[in-house]
Design a protein around this motif. Structure first.
Motif, PDB file in Angstrom:
ATOM      1  N   GLN A 162      -3.300  -1.607   7.891  1.00 21.28           N
ATOM      2  CA  GLN A 162      -2.276  -0.802   7.224  1.00 21.28           C
ATOM      3  C   GLN A 162      -1.121  -0.444   8.174  1.00 21.28           C
ATOM      4  OE1 GLN A 162      -5.830   0.306   6.680  1.00 21.28           O
ATOM      5  NE2 GLN A 162      -5.590  -1.367   5.216  1.00 21.28           N
ATOM      6  N   VAL A 193      -4.455  -0.506  -1.406  1.00 19.99           N
ATOM      7  CA  VAL A 193      -3.683   0.106  -0.316  1.00 19.99           C
ATOM      8  C   VAL A 193      -2.355   0.600  -0.878  1.00 19.99           C
ATOM      9  CG1 VAL A 193      -2.599  -0.222   1.933  1.00 19.99           C
ATOM     10  CG2 VAL A 193      -4.718  -1.447   1.390  1.00 19.99           C
ATOM     11  N   THR A 202      -0.816   6.265   9.436  1.00 24.10           N
ATOM     12  CA  THR A 202      -1.613   5.050   9.250  1.00 24.10           C
ATOM     13  C   THR A 202      -2.956   5.285   9.952  1.00 24.10           C
ATOM     14  OG1 THR A 202      -0.872   3.925  11.267  1.00 24.10           O
ATOM     15  CG2 THR A 202       0.438   3.576   9.257  1.00 24.10           C
ATOM     16  N   TRP A 254       0.346   5.420   4.678  1.00 28.26           N
ATOM     17  CA  TRP A 254       0.086   4.063   4.198  1.00 28.26           C
ATOM     18  C   TRP A 254      -1.395   3.824   4.458  1.00 28.26           C
ATOM     19  CZ3 TRP A 254       4.401   0.548   3.083  1.00 28.26           C
ATOM     20  CH2 TRP A 254       3.993  -0.727   2.640  1.00 28.26           C
TER      21      TRP A 254
END
Length: 370
Positions: free
Chosen positions: A168, A139, A161, A215
């Motif tokens: 995440q 990640v 996200t 992210w």
């Protein structure tokens, strides 16, 4: 009586959790049964386990589910199950897999920590158990290098996200809080703008300039890098020993109670798959990519596959203490009331399999059934 903010957040989460189910069902790709004939070979004289005709196994078409991808492609599950057929379903969202587990259309599944926590707490601890680990890492926060050159530049930017309240999303919100930035968890508005975007859409959103970074898990992170983004934060660097759970193995409690031998067989296949992955990384990477092609019709190019694969650690350890920390992050951001996670793990069968393989037992961080 007016709804409290926490109530509104829970309603928002429930609504978002329902959306993938409705959307995916309408589009016809929320989960797809996969019976690859090449992996349904049964050894002569093999017997059914627990008298079962089949065991239904769910996973995502993500590299962070590489244990399942390799287990399917190399036939580990079918070998362990003998004459009991290994049947597969591929999912795109955690809520749909939890729903399948609750409805009994899936018996065992590979899934992320946040859906595991949500599924366990929403059923008051009655519907699932985490029975093993699968993967850590994979990640990253990747950003447009022309707009963001350092952490301080993230303030005021639009960061994607995968979904409100997913693993995440919680990680980004917690990280932003640690920078001293204020973000409303439900709306995503504040010192940064959190844009909830399906992983399949995020690369196009980045190319169009709709988001300044994301992210996200692999391989989405490496897809963005291939499109010109740069890695600003590798989430592994934020954790002790650079390890945190990204994929669990879960099982229906009803299925676990009724068919422990079948569950043990699937866990043995998982341990064997991870052993193969760690001993043969290049061959395992190719097997995972080949299974992605079977499942989605498209394999990953080398400039995405190679960096994505190397950023993931495949492990039988569920890294239970990190799941507890991730739950604490969700509580801190206001997306989850303090959960009672005692009993979420049952690692009895996994430790039995590990002992038989000469491996050390793994720990449930005090969150086991005993």
């Amino acid at each position: 009586m007016p709804a409290t903010r926490s109530t509104l957040l829970r309603r928002g989460l429930a609504a978002v959790a329902a959306l993938p189910l409705l959307t995916l069902a309408a589009c016809g790709y929320g989960s797809a049964a996969k019976d690859d004939p090449s992996n349904q070979k049964v050894a002569a004289g093999a017997k059914k386990i627990d008298g079962l005709d089949s065991v239904r196994i769910g996973y995502f078409g993500n590299l962070t589910h590489g244990t399942a991808l390799v287990g399917v492609n190399k036939g580990y599950f079918q070998k362990a199950l003998g004459a009991t057929r290994a049947a597969y379903q591929v999912f795109n969202a955690g809520p749909s897999e939890i729903e399948a587990l609750n409805s009994g259309s899936v018996d065992i599944g590979w899934i992320g920590p946040s859906p595991s926590i949500n599924g366990y707490t929403r059923s008051a601890g009655k519907n699932l158990r985490i029975i093993g680990g699968s993967a850590s890492g994979g990640v990253k926060l990747v950003v447009d290098p022309d707009k963001i050159k350092s952490v301080k530049d993230v303030k005021g930017k639009r960061i994607a996200t995968p979904q409100l309240g997913n693993t995440q999303d919680v990680a980004l919100l917690n990280w932003a809080s640690e920078q001293g930035w204020k973000v409303d968890a439900e709306s995503g508005k504040g010192d940064i703008s959190v844009i909830r975007t399906d992983n399949k859409v995020t690369p196009d959103a980045y190319k169009a300039g709709s988001v300044d970074g994301a992210w996200v898990p692999e391989p989405t992170a490496s897809k963005l890098v291939a499109a010109g983004a740069k890695v600003l934060v590798d989430e592994a660097d934020l954790w002790p020993d650079k390890k945190f759970v990204i994929t669990n193995i879960i099982v229906s409690q009803k299925f676990l109670d009724a068919h422990p031998k079948a569950v043990e067989a699937v866990l043995k296949a998982s341990v064997d798959a991870n052993k193969y992955i760690n001993a043969n990384p290049d061959e395992a990477k190719a097997a995972a990519n080949a299974q992605l092609k079977v499942d989605s019709g498209k394999e990953l190019p080398a400039d995405v596959l190679d960096p994505a694969w190397t950023s993931i650690q495949f492990t039988d350890d569920p890294l239970a203490s990190t799941l507890n920390t991730e739950a604490e992050y969700a509580v801190k951001t206001g997306l989850l009331e303090d959960p009672l996670l005692k009993g979420i793990y049952d690692l009895t069968l996994l430790n039995k399999v590990l002992a038989a393989a000469g491996e050390s037992p793994v720990d449930d961080a005090g969150l086991g059934v005993k």
